[in-house]
Scaffold this motif. Structure first.
Motif, PDB file in Angstrom:
ATOM      1  N   LYS A  98       0.669  -1.076  -0.068  1.00  0.00           N
ATOM      2  CA  LYS A  98       0.158  -0.054   0.299  1.00  0.00           C
ATOM      3  C   LYS A  98       1.340   0.924  -0.376  1.00  0.00           C
ATOM      4  CE  LYS A  98      -4.123  -1.947   2.795  1.00  0.00           C
ATOM      5  NZ  LYS A  98      -4.520  -1.882   3.495  1.00  0.00           N
ATOM      6  N   LEU A  99       1.710   1.031   0.781  1.00  0.00           N
ATOM      7  CA  LEU A  99       2.866   2.382   0.855  1.00  0.00           C
ATOM      8  C   LEU A  99       3.980   2.511  -0.017  1.00  0.00           C
ATOM      9  CD1 LEU A  99       3.143   2.506   4.968  1.00  0.00           C
ATOM     10  CD2 LEU A  99       1.590   4.088   3.099  1.00  0.00           C
ATOM     11  N   GLN A 100       4.564   2.123  -0.983  1.00  0.00           N
ATOM     12  CA  GLN A 100       5.622   1.616  -1.383  1.00  0.00           C
ATOM     13  C   GLN A 100       5.446   2.523  -2.903  1.00  0.00           C
ATOM     14  OE1 GLN A 100       5.594  -2.970  -2.421  1.00  0.00           O
ATOM     15  NE2 GLN A 100       6.360  -2.249  -5.063  1.00  0.00           N
ATOM     16  N   THR A 101       6.736   2.682  -2.814  1.00  0.00           N
ATOM     17  CA  THR A 101       6.901   3.465  -3.875  1.00  0.00           C
ATOM     18  C   THR A 101       7.625   2.902  -5.882  1.00  0.00           C
ATOM     19  OG1 THR A 101       7.950   5.363  -4.208  1.00  0.00           O
ATOM     20  CG2 THR A 101       5.845   5.820  -2.746  1.00  0.00           C
ATOM     21  N   ILE A 102       8.556   2.360  -5.501  1.00  0.00           N
ATOM     22  CA  ILE A 102       9.371   1.610  -5.714  1.00  0.00           C
ATOM     23  C   ILE A 102       8.367   0.490  -6.765  1.00  0.00           C
ATOM     24  CG2 ILE A 102      11.237  -0.028  -6.115  1.00  0.00           C
ATOM     25  CD1 ILE A 102      11.668   3.486  -4.773  1.00  0.00           C
ATOM     26  N   ARG A 117      20.146  -0.553 -14.391  1.00  0.00           N
ATOM     27  CA  ARG A 117      19.622   0.904 -14.707  1.00  0.00           C
ATOM     28  C   ARG A 117      18.354   0.800 -13.738  1.00  0.00           C
ATOM     29  NH1 ARG A 117      22.091   4.607 -17.487  1.00  0.00           N
ATOM     30  NH2 ARG A 117      24.221   4.195 -17.951  1.00  0.00           N
ATOM     31  N   GLU A 118      17.566  -0.017 -13.894  1.00  0.00           N
ATOM     32  CA  GLU A 118      16.491  -0.229 -13.457  1.00  0.00           C
ATOM     33  C   GLU A 118      16.904   0.440 -11.811  1.00  0.00           C
ATOM     34  OE1 GLU A 118      12.625  -2.307 -12.430  1.00  0.00           O
ATOM     35  OE2 GLU A 118      13.701  -2.903 -14.609  1.00  0.00           O
ATOM     36  N   LEU A 119      17.496  -0.443 -11.264  1.00  0.00           N
ATOM     37  CA  LEU A 119      18.033  -0.178  -9.632  1.00  0.00           C
ATOM     38  C   LEU A 119      18.944   1.084  -9.810  1.00  0.00           C
ATOM     39  CD1 LEU A 119      19.714  -3.787  -9.065  1.00  0.00           C
ATOM     40  CD2 LEU A 119      17.508  -2.694  -8.105  1.00  0.00           C
ATOM     41  N   MET A 120      19.606   1.563 -10.198  1.00  0.00           N
ATOM     42  CA  MET A 120      19.692   2.570 -10.715  1.00  0.00           C
ATOM     43  C   MET A 120      19.005   3.657 -10.269  1.00  0.00           C
ATOM     44  SD  MET A 120      22.565   5.226 -13.150  1.00  0.00           S
ATOM     45  CE  MET A 120      21.282   5.255 -14.259  1.00  0.00           C
ATOM     46  N   ASN A 121      17.918   3.709 -10.825  1.00  0.00           N
ATOM     47  CA  ASN A 121      16.810   4.279 -11.350  1.00  0.00           C
ATOM     48  C   ASN A 121      16.546   4.246  -9.679  1.00  0.00           C
ATOM     49  OD1 ASN A 121      17.657   6.396 -13.479  1.00  0.00           O
ATOM     50  ND2 ASN A 121      16.628   4.475 -15.179  1.00  0.00           N
ATOM     51  N   ASP A 122      16.032   3.518  -9.215  1.00  0.00           N
ATOM     52  CA  ASP A 122      15.369   3.799  -8.583  1.00  0.00           C
ATOM     53  C   ASP A 122      16.304   4.264  -6.861  1.00  0.00           C
ATOM     54  OD1 ASP A 122      12.871   1.864  -9.474  1.00  0.00           O
ATOM     55  OD2 ASP A 122      13.955  -0.099  -8.776  1.00  0.00           O
ATOM     56  N   ASN A 123      16.743   3.459  -6.988  1.00  0.00           N
ATOM     57  CA  ASN A 123      18.753   4.123  -5.751  1.00  0.00           C
ATOM     58  C   ASN A 123      18.092   5.698  -6.244  1.00  0.00           C
ATOM     59  OD1 ASN A 123      19.644   2.267  -4.066  1.00  0.00           O
ATOM     60  ND2 ASN A 123      19.759   1.027  -5.564  1.00  0.00           N
ATOM     61  N   LYS A 124      17.715   6.216  -7.050  1.00  0.00           N
ATOM     62  CA  LYS A 124      18.033   8.276  -7.370  1.00  0.00           C
ATOM     63  C   LYS A 124      16.895   8.331  -6.760  1.00  0.00           C
ATOM     64  CE  LYS A 124      19.245   9.302 -10.898  1.00  0.00           C
ATOM     65  NZ  LYS A 124      18.858   9.532 -12.805  1.00  0.00           N
ATOM     66  N   ILE A 153      21.165   8.323   3.300  1.00  0.00           N
ATOM     67  CA  ILE A 153      21.540   9.406   1.815  1.00  0.00           C
ATOM     68  C   ILE A 153      23.109   8.756   0.756  1.00  0.00           C
ATOM     69  CG2 ILE A 153      21.515  11.713   0.805  1.00  0.00           C
ATOM     70  CD1 ILE A 153      19.175  12.118   2.239  1.00  0.00           C
ATOM     71  N   ASP A 154      23.490   9.095   1.605  1.00  0.00           N
ATOM     72  CA  ASP A 154      24.779   8.763   1.169  1.00  0.00           C
ATOM     73  C   ASP A 154      25.219   7.463   0.654  1.00  0.00           C
ATOM     74  OD1 ASP A 154      27.780   9.568   0.914  1.00  0.00           O
ATOM     75  OD2 ASP A 154      28.414   7.921   2.942  1.00  0.00           O
ATOM     76  N   GLU A 155      24.551   6.543   1.493  1.00  0.00           N
ATOM     77  CA  GLU A 155      24.774   4.967   0.659  1.00  0.00           C
ATOM     78  C   GLU A 155      24.472   4.875  -0.228  1.00  0.00           C
ATOM     79  OE1 GLU A 155      23.500   3.494   4.456  1.00  0.00           O
ATOM     80  OE2 GLU A 155      24.268   3.300   5.762  1.00  0.00           O
ATOM     81  N   THR A 156      23.374   5.275  -0.648  1.00  0.00           N
ATOM     82  CA  THR A 156      22.197   4.682  -1.841  1.00  0.00           C
ATOM     83  C   THR A 156      22.905   5.899  -3.384  1.00  0.00           C
ATOM     84  OG1 THR A 156      20.571   4.967  -0.198  1.00  0.00           O
ATOM     85  CG2 THR A 156      19.710   5.061  -2.460  1.00  0.00           C
ATOM     86  N   GLU A 157      23.446   7.180  -2.634  1.00  0.00           N
ATOM     87  CA  GLU A 157      24.064   7.750  -3.474  1.00  0.00           C
ATOM     88  C   GLU A 157      25.528   6.804  -4.132  1.00  0.00           C
ATOM     89  OE1 GLU A 157      23.189  12.838  -3.018  1.00  0.00           O
ATOM     90  OE2 GLU A 157      24.801  11.399  -2.059  1.00  0.00           O
ATOM     91  N   ARG A 158      25.811   6.298  -2.924  1.00  0.00           N
ATOM     92  CA  ARG A 158      27.634   5.424  -3.485  1.00  0.00           C
ATOM     93  C   ARG A 158      26.740   4.029  -4.603  1.00  0.00           C
ATOM     94  NH1 ARG A 158      30.211   0.575  -1.297  1.00  0.00           N
ATOM     95  NH2 ARG A 158      32.642   1.457  -2.112  1.00  0.00           N
ATOM     96  N   ARG A 159      25.741   3.557  -3.663  1.00  0.00           N
ATOM     97  CA  ARG A 159      24.709   2.543  -4.852  1.00  0.00           C
ATOM     98  C   ARG A 159      24.468   3.024  -5.891  1.00  0.00           C
ATOM     99  NH1 ARG A 159      21.742   1.728   0.640  1.00  0.00           N
ATOM    100  NH2 ARG A 159      19.852   2.393  -0.911  1.00  0.00           N
ATOM    101  N   THR A 160      23.823   4.051  -5.932  1.00  0.00           N
ATOM    102  CA  THR A 160      23.104   4.099  -7.813  1.00  0.00           C
ATOM    103  C   THR A 160      24.699   4.678  -8.692  1.00  0.00           C
ATOM    104  OG1 THR A 160      21.147   5.945  -7.090  1.00  0.00           O
ATOM    105  CG2 THR A 160      22.347   6.715  -8.551  1.00  0.00           C
ATOM    106  N   TRP A 161      25.292   5.233  -8.201  1.00  0.00           N
ATOM    107  CA  TRP A 161      27.145   5.463  -8.915  1.00  0.00           C
ATOM    108  C   TRP A 161      27.597   3.612  -9.135  1.00  0.00           C
ATOM    109  CZ3 TRP A 161      32.158   5.720  -5.261  1.00  0.00           C
ATOM    110  CH2 TRP A 161      33.196   6.268  -6.244  1.00  0.00           C
ATOM    111  N   PHE A 162      28.049   3.326  -7.712  1.00  0.00           N
ATOM    112  CA  PHE A 162      27.786   1.521  -8.498  1.00  0.00           C
ATOM    113  C   PHE A 162      27.168   1.029 -10.041  1.00  0.00           C
ATOM    114  CE2 PHE A 162      31.460  -0.384  -5.231  1.00  0.00           C
ATOM    115  CZ  PHE A 162      31.735   0.782  -4.688  1.00  0.00           C
ATOM    116  N   LEU A 163      26.246   1.050  -9.643  1.00  0.00           N
ATOM    117  CA  LEU A 163      24.898   0.841 -10.729  1.00  0.00           C
ATOM    118  C   LEU A 163      25.489   1.566 -11.745  1.00  0.00           C
ATOM    119  CD1 LEU A 163      22.429   0.372  -8.398  1.00  0.00           C
ATOM    120  CD2 LEU A 163      23.436  -1.330  -9.421  1.00  0.00           C
TER     121      LEU A 163
END
Length: 175
Positions: A98-102, A117-124, A153-163
């Motif tokens: 009910k709550l998820q937006t991903i 790419r999909e995971l990168m966009n989801d992390n963004k 936020i920092d961890e999520t940005e790192r995942r985005t970068w790696f992806l």
């Protein structure tokens, strides 16, 4: 200042807090949405981890496993933060849905580059949602939630970068 308690909280779960009920409600709603998204992103990352194939299998399999563990590690901290401020948190998969937006990905096969790419966009998207949540908890003078979100936020940005980098590698190595 006397706190007016929400009628939806069982007396046994009524955690004492100095925050006004309106702030507890805002913080809880915001963090619960992030929590639902964290579970959705965790499961999608694990799904791709389990179903990745191709010549970069080992690298992607390990990357996605590492990232899923990191995402899962945020879930307990987010849920406990909701409880610490006097709110209630998620109770079921249905509540998450009910709550998820991903968005989920139920495809039978997703090419590796598209997975990344999909995971990168989801992390963004997750990082952007965390920034908005940071503003809300900051406005409610909840420094502890704000600090938690800054690290996430920092961890999520790192995942985005790696992806991003891994998906570029995939793209440039294919002929």
């Amino acid at each position: 200042m006397t706190k007016v308690k929400s009628a939806s909280i069982a007396p046994e779960l009524d955690t004492p807090t100095d925050l006004p009920q309106q702030s507890v409600d805002k913080i809880s709603a915001t963090l619960n949405t992030l929590l639902a998204d964290a579970f959705a992103l965790y499961l999608k990352t694990k799904n791709f981890h389990w179903h990745v194939s191709g010549r970069h299998f080992r690298d992607y399999h390990l990357l996605l496993d590492e990232q899923s563990e990191q995402i899962f590690a945020t879930t307990d901290a987010l849920a406990e933060r909701v409880r610490k401020v006097g709110g209630v948190t998620l109770r079921s998969i249905g509540h998450i849905a009910k709550l998820q937006t991903i968005e989920d990905n139920n495809e039978d096969y997703v090419p590796p580059r598209e997975m990344l790419r999909e995971l990168m966009n989801d992390n963004k998207k997750m990082a952007a949602a965390m920034r908005k949540a940071h503003k809300i908890v900051d406005d409610c003078e909840d420094a502890a939630s704000a600090g938690l979100l800054e690290n996430f936020i920092d961890e999520t940005e790192r995942r985005t970068w790696f992806l991003f980098e891994a998906s570029r590698q995939e793209s440039s190595n294919e002929t």
